[in-house]
Scaffold this motif. Structure first.
Motif, PDB file in Angstrom:
ATOM      1  N   PRO A  32      11.959  63.961  49.205  1.00 30.81           N
ATOM      2  CA  PRO A  32      11.718  65.120  48.456  1.00 30.81           C
ATOM      3  C   PRO A  32      12.356  64.279  46.826  1.00 30.81           C
ATOM      4  O   PRO A  32      13.470  63.571  46.693  1.00 30.81           O
ATOM      5  CB  PRO A  32      11.677  66.045  47.543  1.00 30.81           C
ATOM      6  CG  PRO A  32      12.811  66.279  49.722  1.00 30.81           C
ATOM      7  CD  PRO A  32      12.863  64.815  50.029  1.00 30.81           C
ATOM      8  N   LEU A  33      11.964  64.305  45.773  1.00 27.56           N
ATOM      9  CA  LEU A  33      12.556  63.921  44.006  1.00 27.56           C
ATOM     10  C   LEU A  33      13.338  65.329  43.594  1.00 27.56           C
ATOM     11  O   LEU A  33      13.398  66.055  44.582  1.00 27.56           O
ATOM     12  CB  LEU A  33      11.332  64.496  43.384  1.00 27.56           C
ATOM     13  CG  LEU A  33      12.099  64.364  41.723  1.00 27.56           C
ATOM     14  CD1 LEU A  33      12.319  63.125  41.710  1.00 27.56           C
ATOM     15  CD2 LEU A  33      10.633  64.462  40.294  1.00 27.56           C
ATOM     16  N   HIS A  34      15.068  64.885  43.449  1.00 26.48           N
ATOM     17  CA  HIS A  34      15.745  65.377  43.843  1.00 26.48           C
ATOM     18  C   HIS A  34      16.107  65.455  41.878  1.00 26.48           C
ATOM     19  O   HIS A  34      16.046  64.552  40.861  1.00 26.48           O
ATOM     20  CB  HIS A  34      16.951  64.714  43.960  1.00 26.48           C
ATOM     21  CG  HIS A  34      17.399  65.282  45.347  1.00 26.48           C
ATOM     22  ND1 HIS A  34      17.772  66.587  46.067  1.00 26.48           N
ATOM     23  CD2 HIS A  34      16.722  64.256  46.070  1.00 26.48           C
ATOM     24  CE1 HIS A  34      17.813  65.455  47.397  1.00 26.48           C
ATOM     25  NE2 HIS A  34      17.195  65.404  47.537  1.00 26.48           N
ATOM     26  N   SER A  35      15.249  66.328  41.131  1.00 26.27           N
ATOM     27  CA  SER A  35      15.492  66.597  40.041  1.00 26.27           C
ATOM     28  C   SER A  35      14.991  68.231  39.732  1.00 26.27           C
ATOM     29  O   SER A  35      15.514  68.239  39.840  1.00 26.27           O
ATOM     30  CB  SER A  35      14.492  65.727  38.909  1.00 26.27           C
ATOM     31  OG  SER A  35      12.745  66.449  39.194  1.00 26.27           O
ATOM     32  N   ASP A  36      15.410  67.877  38.144  1.00 29.12           N
ATOM     33  CA  ASP A  36      16.084  69.693  37.259  1.00 29.12           C
ATOM     34  C   ASP A  36      14.637  70.662  38.113  1.00 29.12           C
ATOM     35  O   ASP A  36      14.738  71.520  37.995  1.00 29.12           O
ATOM     36  CB  ASP A  36      16.095  69.471  35.981  1.00 29.12           C
ATOM     37  CG  ASP A  36      16.436  71.252  35.589  1.00 29.12           C
ATOM     38  OD1 ASP A  36      17.604  71.049  35.993  1.00 29.12           O
ATOM     39  OD2 ASP A  36      16.028  71.581  34.602  1.00 29.12           O
ATOM     40  N   ASP A  37      13.229  69.934  37.862  1.00 28.05           N
ATOM     41  CA  ASP A  37      12.225  70.517  37.923  1.00 28.05           C
ATOM     42  C   ASP A  37      11.880  70.990  39.199  1.00 28.05           C
ATOM     43  O   ASP A  37      11.875  72.226  39.785  1.00 28.05           O
ATOM     44  CB  ASP A  37      11.038  69.521  37.695  1.00 28.05           C
ATOM     45  CG  ASP A  37      10.300  69.798  36.502  1.00 28.05           C
ATOM     46  OD1 ASP A  37      11.353  70.050  35.712  1.00 28.05           O
ATOM     47  OD2 ASP A  37       9.692  69.160  35.664  1.00 28.05           O
ATOM     48  N   THR A  38      12.583  69.858  40.436  1.00 33.22           N
ATOM     49  CA  THR A  38      11.915  70.810  42.237  1.00 33.22           C
ATOM     50  C   THR A  38      12.810  71.123  42.414  1.00 33.22           C
ATOM     51  O   THR A  38      13.320  71.964  43.439  1.00 33.22           O
ATOM     52  CB  THR A  38      12.133  68.896  42.556  1.00 33.22           C
ATOM     53  OG1 THR A  38      13.094  68.618  42.644  1.00 33.22           O
ATOM     54  CG2 THR A  38      10.833  68.227  42.413  1.00 33.22           C
ATOM     55  N   GLU A  39      14.661  70.905  42.327  1.00 33.71           N
ATOM     56  CA  GLU A  39      15.524  71.910  42.495  1.00 33.71           C
ATOM     57  C   GLU A  39      15.692  73.410  41.748  1.00 33.71           C
ATOM     58  O   GLU A  39      15.844  74.445  42.522  1.00 33.71           O
ATOM     59  CB  GLU A  39      17.172  71.253  41.924  1.00 33.71           C
ATOM     60  CG  GLU A  39      17.050  69.971  42.004  1.00 33.71           C
ATOM     61  CD  GLU A  39      18.037  69.716  43.678  1.00 33.71           C
ATOM     62  OE1 GLU A  39      18.816  71.203  44.133  1.00 33.71           O
ATOM     63  OE2 GLU A  39      18.473  68.133  43.922  1.00 33.71           O
ATOM     64  N   GLY A  40      14.723  73.357  40.519  1.00 38.25           N
ATOM     65  CA  GLY A  40      14.397  74.323  40.435  1.00 38.25           C
ATOM     66  C   GLY A  40      13.357  75.390  40.988  1.00 38.25           C
ATOM     67  O   GLY A  40      13.596  76.806  41.026  1.00 38.25           O
TER      68      GLY A  40
END
Length: 411
Positions: A32-40
């Motif tokens: 999965p993508l680890h980024s601010d959007d997906t972590e949020g």
């Protein structure tokens, strides 16, 4: 063959998190993508009472077909549009009181057509300040189902949210769509619902979604095609540079991979294999007129390389980009003018004339990750460009600047 490793798709990761949370059983999301959007998004699920286990290369989600475990929750959606639109819809299928808020940037972005549709389905939902915007509170008591009319001309995410909700309703959902933008994103949604055990029947712009829920699965996230556009564009503007993105090929779900066809029309060499795509710069970049309604997230990428074309570049039918993280049409026009490039805009179009951009300008990012990443491509041929907020790339690609600095040289 110089390969670039692109992080996982934001669109696929967000949908997979919703589907895994709604499914019966434990799902594993691979890469999965680890980024601010997906972590949020993952943090929002946790606040709603879902168990999300995260490791470097896989996330596990314990699904709850009956809805959130928490009877009450306060969820902050950060800057994420998928989080801000999908999570209230997921919560509506449960039982409890759930409040959602978001960053000032996300508060400005519209929700109205989606929340009107949810209300039409009987969801008790209240906007606390501006109607059709965050913050909002959902008093959830499950969703019966039935028929609803939706205008998705502003964002396909409204339709995706309702499609994802359909199997969680008691009787299923029929969605009549009056207008639709970014249609390939809806194809992603339908394909992913299929992977989690649900088949949607479609007749034109009428979608019939059966009740009955989802089944858990293991789902691999493909690389993000919107993010790949910057690397493909970097090849196109540099004679002799070749860039291959593994994992994105003819079988890819994401419509934004069609950006390489625009580059092909402009003169780049493009090879799309089953499991990878390669772009080579030929030294030729022709002007063109292109309708980008279906791939509008790549509009800024094309705008940023347009000055290097031999003729004008006219991008049409992208009015929806005015309600993204910023007004992307005007943001692109503003920055190109700062570089001394001649630009004109209309309600849903931008036309960019050839001209060598002036070095040394500061790019105004408007807090938008796509503006930074697009003008990083311009900077390959324009010395001394800086950004007023380079860090906003953390929304989708925290390591972007390092990855771009490591681009393979022209051959």
């Amino acid at each position: 063959m110089p390969a670039v490793d692109i992080p996982g798709s934001k669109s696929l990761t967000a949908r997979a998190l919703f589907l895994a949370a709604a499914a019966d059983g434990v799902s594993t999301l691979v890469r999965p993508l680890h980024s601010d959007d997906t972590e949020g998004f993952a943090e929002g699920l946790t606040r709603l009472g879902y168990r999300v286990g995260r490791s470097a290369d896989a996330w596990q989600v314990d699904g709850r077909p009956q809805g959130p475990a928490a009877a009450e929750a306060d969820v902050f959606c950060r800057d994420g549009a998928t989080t801000a639109r999908f999570l209230p819809t997921l919560a509506a299928a449960g039982h409890g009181t759930y409040r959602f808020d978001a960053s000032p940037q996300m508060r400005r972005r519209p929700l109205g057509p989606l929340t009107r549709a949810l209300r039409d389905l009987g969801v008790d939902l209240r906007h606390e300040e501006a109607e059709g915007h965050h913050p909002l509170t959902v008093h959830a008591a499950g969703v019966e189902g039935g028929e609803v009319v939706l205008d998705a001309g502003e964002s396909s995410q409204y339709l995706t949210a309702l499609l994802l909700l359909g199997p969680l309703t008691r009787t299923g959902l029929r969605i009549r769509v009056t207008d639709l933008v970014s249609a390939p994103y809806v194809e992603i949604t339908l394909a992913m619902m299929r992977a989690f055990g649900v088949e949607v029947a479609r007749d034109g712009l009428v979608y019939d979604v059966p009740a009955g829920g989802y089944r858990a699965t293991t789902y691999a996230i493909e690389p993000d095609a919107s993010t790949a556009s910057y690397f493909f564009a970097a090849a196109a503007v540099t004679p002799g540079r070749e860039i291959t993105v593994p994992g994105l090929g003819s079988g890819a779900l994401q419509g934004d991979l069609r950006f390489v066809e625009v580059l092909r029309r402009m003169g780049a060499e493009v090879e799309v294999a089953e499991d990878r795509t390669t772009v080579r710069g030929t030294g030729e970049l022709r002007g063109l007129t292109v309708n980008m309604r279906d791939i509008s997230d790549t509009m800024p990428t094309l705008a940023a390389i347009a000055p290097f074309a031999s003729g004008p570049v006219r991008i049409e039918d992208v009015g929806n980009t005015r309600v993204k993280e910023c007004d992307r049409l005007e943001a692109c026009a503003d920055n190109l003018r700062r570089l001394g490039v001649r630009v004109s805009t209309g309600p849903d179009r931008i036309e960019i004339h050839p001209g060598e951009p002036a070095p040394g300008a500061e790019i105004r990012t408007f807090g938008d990750h796509r503006i930074v990443m697009s003008f990083a491509v311009t900077a390959l041929r324009t010395p001394g460009l800086t950004y007023d907020d380079p860090g906003c790339v953390r929304k989708t690609f925290p390591g972007f600047h390092e990855a771009f600095a490591a681009l393979p040289a022209a051959g």
